[in-house]
Design a protein around this motif. Structure first.
Motif, PDB file in Angstrom:
ATOM      1  N   THR A  96     -23.180  13.351  27.536  1.00  6.81           N
ATOM      2  CA  THR A  96     -22.927  12.182  28.379  1.00  6.81           C
ATOM      3  C   THR A  96     -22.212  12.581  29.670  1.00  6.81           C
ATOM      4  OG1 THR A  96     -22.799  10.702  26.469  1.00  6.81           O
ATOM      5  CG2 THR A  96     -21.762   9.951  28.510  1.00  6.81           C
ATOM      6  N   ILE A  97     -21.186  13.410  29.551  1.00  2.00           N
ATOM      7  CA  ILE A  97     -20.440  13.848  30.727  1.00  2.00           C
ATOM      8  C   ILE A  97     -21.358  14.592  31.696  1.00  2.00           C
ATOM      9  CG2 ILE A  97     -18.645  15.450  31.516  1.00  2.00           C
ATOM     10  CD1 ILE A  97     -17.090  14.659  28.945  1.00  2.00           C
ATOM     11  N   GLY A  98     -22.207  15.483  31.168  1.00  2.52           N
ATOM     12  CA  GLY A  98     -23.122  16.237  32.016  1.00  2.52           C
ATOM     13  C   GLY A  98     -24.121  15.351  32.739  1.00  2.52           C
ATOM     14  N   ASN A  99     -24.628  14.336  32.048  1.00  2.78           N
ATOM     15  CA  ASN A  99     -25.578  13.420  32.677  1.00  2.78           C
ATOM     16  C   ASN A  99     -24.924  12.634  33.812  1.00  2.78           C
ATOM     17  OD1 ASN A  99     -27.664  14.175  30.977  1.00  2.78           O
ATOM     18  ND2 ASN A  99     -27.312  12.522  29.521  1.00  2.78           N
ATOM     19  N   LEU A 100     -23.708  12.164  33.579  1.00  9.06           N
ATOM     20  CA  LEU A 100     -23.022  11.374  34.607  1.00  9.06           C
ATOM     21  C   LEU A 100     -22.602  12.251  35.781  1.00  9.06           C
ATOM     22  CD1 LEU A 100     -20.878   9.038  32.317  1.00  9.06           C
ATOM     23  CD2 LEU A 100     -23.009   8.495  33.516  1.00  9.06           C
ATOM     24  N   LEU A 101     -22.183  13.478  35.515  1.00 12.04           N
ATOM     25  CA  LEU A 101     -21.874  14.402  36.605  1.00 12.04           C
ATOM     26  C   LEU A 101     -23.129  14.728  37.407  1.00 12.04           C
ATOM     27  CD1 LEU A 101     -19.394  16.925  34.927  1.00 12.04           C
ATOM     28  CD2 LEU A 101     -18.847  15.153  36.619  1.00 12.04           C
ATOM     29  N   GLY A 102     -24.275  14.781  36.725  1.00 14.66           N
ATOM     30  CA  GLY A 102     -25.535  15.014  37.429  1.00 14.66           C
ATOM     31  C   GLY A 102     -25.866  13.874  38.374  1.00 14.66           C
ATOM     32  N   GLU A 103     -25.628  12.637  37.927  1.00 16.58           N
ATOM     33  CA  GLU A 103     -25.852  11.497  38.809  1.00 16.58           C
ATOM     34  C   GLU A 103     -24.931  11.576  40.023  1.00 16.58           C
ATOM     35  OE1 GLU A 103     -25.886   7.641  37.107  1.00 16.58           O
ATOM     36  OE2 GLU A 103     -27.015   8.244  35.332  1.00 16.58           O
ATOM     37  N   GLN A 104     -23.694  12.003  39.795  1.00 14.16           N
ATOM     38  CA  GLN A 104     -22.754  12.123  40.909  1.00 14.16           C
ATOM     39  C   GLN A 104     -23.207  13.201  41.889  1.00 14.16           C
ATOM     40  OE1 GLN A 104     -19.951  10.075  41.384  1.00 14.16           O
ATOM     41  NE2 GLN A 104     -20.129  10.998  43.420  1.00 14.16           N
ATOM     42  N   ALA A 105     -23.709  14.318  41.368  1.00 13.59           N
ATOM     43  CA  ALA A 105     -24.181  15.403  42.233  1.00 13.59           C
ATOM     44  C   ALA A 105     -25.316  14.915  43.129  1.00 13.59           C
ATOM     45  CB  ALA A 105     -24.642  16.587  41.394  1.00 13.59           C
ATOM     46  N   ASN A 106     -26.219  14.129  42.585  1.00  8.36           N
ATOM     47  CA  ASN A 106     -27.318  13.590  43.390  1.00  8.36           C
ATOM     48  C   ASN A 106     -26.802  12.607  44.439  1.00  8.36           C
ATOM     49  OD1 ASN A 106     -29.416  14.999  42.082  1.00  8.36           O
ATOM     50  ND2 ASN A 106     -29.439  13.515  40.412  1.00  8.36           N
ATOM     51  N   ASP A 108     -23.796  12.719  45.818  1.00  9.67           N
ATOM     52  CA  ASP A 108     -23.116  13.524  46.831  1.00  9.67           C
ATOM     53  C   ASP A 108     -24.114  14.134  47.808  1.00  9.67           C
ATOM     54  OD1 ASP A 108     -20.704  12.953  45.652  1.00  9.67           O
ATOM     55  OD2 ASP A 108     -20.507  14.878  44.630  1.00  9.67           O
ATOM     56  N   ALA A 109     -25.259  14.599  47.268  1.00 13.35           N
ATOM     57  CA  ALA A 109     -26.262  15.241  48.120  1.00 13.35           C
ATOM     58  C   ALA A 109     -26.863  14.248  49.117  1.00 13.35           C
ATOM     59  CB  ALA A 109     -27.358  15.856  47.257  1.00 13.35           C
ATOM     60  N   SER A 110     -26.967  12.993  48.716  1.00 12.72           N
ATOM     61  CA  SER A 110     -27.571  11.986  49.598  1.00 12.72           C
ATOM     62  C   SER A 110     -26.540  11.254  50.446  1.00 12.72           C
ATOM     63  CB  SER A 110     -28.358  10.964  48.763  1.00 12.72           C
ATOM     64  OG  SER A 110     -27.518  10.306  47.842  1.00 12.72           O
ATOM     65  N   HIS A 111     -25.250  11.550  50.212  1.00 12.63           N
ATOM     66  CA  HIS A 111     -24.175  10.934  51.000  1.00 12.63           C
ATOM     67  C   HIS A 111     -23.210  12.017  51.469  1.00 12.63           C
ATOM     68  CE1 HIS A 111     -25.743   7.623  48.570  1.00 12.63           C
ATOM     69  NE2 HIS A 111     -25.258   6.790  49.481  1.00 12.63           N
ATOM     70  N   PRO A 112     -23.656  12.941  52.283  1.00 10.70           N
ATOM     71  CA  PRO A 112     -22.792  14.045  52.715  1.00 10.70           C
ATOM     72  C   PRO A 112     -21.556  13.553  53.463  1.00 10.70           C
ATOM     73  CG  PRO A 112     -24.743  13.898  54.102  1.00 10.70           C
ATOM     74  CD  PRO A 112     -24.976  12.986  52.938  1.00 10.70           C
ATOM     75  N   GLY A 113     -20.438  14.213  53.186  1.00 10.36           N
ATOM     76  CA  GLY A 113     -19.205  13.869  53.878  1.00 10.36           C
ATOM     77  C   GLY A 113     -18.332  12.878  53.140  1.00 10.36           C
ATOM     78  N   ASN A 114     -18.864  12.244  52.091  1.00  7.19           N
ATOM     79  CA  ASN A 114     -18.086  11.246  51.360  1.00  7.19           C
ATOM     80  C   ASN A 114     -17.432  11.796  50.098  1.00  7.19           C
ATOM     81  OD1 ASN A 114     -18.843   9.312  53.187  1.00  7.19           O
ATOM     82  ND2 ASN A 114     -20.515   8.507  51.945  1.00  7.19           N
ATOM     83  N   TYR A 115     -17.765  13.018  49.731  1.00  9.61           N
ATOM     84  CA  TYR A 115     -17.369  13.523  48.420  1.00  9.61           C
ATOM     85  C   TYR A 115     -15.884  13.839  48.305  1.00  9.61           C
ATOM     86  CZ  TYR A 115     -17.561  17.998  50.835  1.00  9.61           C
ATOM     87  OH  TYR A 115     -17.363  19.014  51.728  1.00  9.61           O
ATOM     88  N   SER A 116     -15.184  13.971  49.413  1.00 18.30           N
ATOM     89  CA  SER A 116     -13.795  14.419  49.346  1.00 18.30           C
ATOM     90  C   SER A 116     -12.818  13.303  49.002  1.00 18.30           C
ATOM     91  CB  SER A 116     -13.376  15.053  50.688  1.00 18.30           C
ATOM     92  OG  SER A 116     -13.468  14.093  51.732  1.00 18.30           O
ATOM     93  N   SER A 117     -13.237  12.079  49.070  1.00 20.50           N
ATOM     94  CA  SER A 117     -12.343  10.959  48.820  1.00 20.50           C
ATOM     95  C   SER A 117     -12.571  10.365  47.437  1.00 20.50           C
ATOM     96  CB  SER A 117     -12.546   9.864  49.866  1.00 20.50           C
ATOM     97  OG  SER A 117     -11.831   8.705  49.514  1.00 20.50           O
ATOM     98  N   LYS A 118     -11.492  10.159  46.687  1.00 19.61           N
ATOM     99  CA  LYS A 118     -11.636   9.566  45.367  1.00 19.61           C
ATOM    100  C   LYS A 118     -12.116   8.121  45.454  1.00 19.61           C
ATOM    101  CE  LYS A 118      -6.926   7.767  44.720  1.00 19.61           C
ATOM    102  NZ  LYS A 118      -7.352   6.371  44.518  1.00 19.61           N
TER     103      LYS A 118
END
Length: 249
Positions: A96-106, A108-118
């Protein structure tokens, strides 16, 4: 722990790296004397926990047969572990954790520059089941069915709220945390600012990592369990061991 992306393999043997299927979590050796017992200790389990012996044997077998994956990591794929220890399904948790982290990675890739903020938003496809930190922790740590709606559960008090309905007394565990134990930030007395996380792993230095998503529709991430101390979330106000009895309809 070590992470690597999993991509869809094309018929010609190449990989489509435009989208991540999931993030694979591997357990890797960092010291020569790392073994099954030390791994289970990092996950917070004790030798008298139910299922410990069977899991130890499974991990020992995996260690003796470790190979290098196509992506380069040598280690034990966390999601491949079968069975439970102390009522905790290790492989299921990391799937489950891996699947949700995978969604986050995708995302991040489509929203560059936003990943640094919680506070930046995360993927929307899981919002129904893992919409915020409360839902994510309730489902991971307490096994709440995905068919149950948990909207605003973390801001409620009394028998319908997260703290009483799932976490019980939420008494501190003195740092003796195991996989999927729930961590609660007290929100400085403001229920809207409460934050919940699920324990993942405690390293050699005693630092505990935990998984959740930050904010409503926020980022899925594995981060230090104490990373938000002193923030608007307040400080860690309690933890609770996974137990099906905490889930009361």
């Amino acid at each position: 722990m070590q992470y690597e992306p999993e991509y869809k393999k094309r018929k010609d043997g190449t990989y489509d790296t435009s989208k991540v299927k999931s993030i694979k979590v591997f357990f890797v050796k960092t010291k020569d004397d790392d073994n099954a017992d030390s791994l289970l200790k990092h996950l917070g389990f004790k030798s008298d926990d139910k299922g410990y012996g069977d899991m130890k044997s499974q991990i020992e077998g995996a260690i003796s047969n470790m190979t290098t994956s196509e992506m380069g990591t040598t280690g034990i794929l966390a999601s491949s572990l079968k069975g439970s220890v102390g009522g905790v399904n290790i492989g299921g948790a990391f799937t489950t954790i891996g699947n949700l982290l995978g969604e986050q990675a995708n995302y991040d890739a489509s929203h560059p520059g936003n990943y640094s903020s919680k506070d930046s938003k995360g993927p929307s496809s899981s919002n129904h089941d893992y919409g915020d930190c409360t839902e994510t922790t309730a489902r991971l740590s307490f096994g709440v069915p995905r068919t149950d709606s948990l909207a605003s559960l973390g801001t409620q008090d009394g028998p319908t709220g997260m703290d009483e309905r799932f976490i019980g007394s939420a008494s501190p565990q003195n740092g003796n945390l195991r996989l999927l134990d729930a961590i609660r930030y007290n929100g400085n007395g403001n229920s809207v600012n409460r934050h919940y996380m699920s324990v993942v792993f405690t390293g050699d230095d005693g630092t505990t990592q935990a998984f959740s998503r930050s904010g409503n529709g926020g980022r899925f991430e594995v981060i230090r369990a104490d990373a938000f101390n002193g923030s608007s979330y307040g400080n860690i106000g309690g933890t609770s061991t996974k137990h099906s009895g905490f889930y009361r309809r």
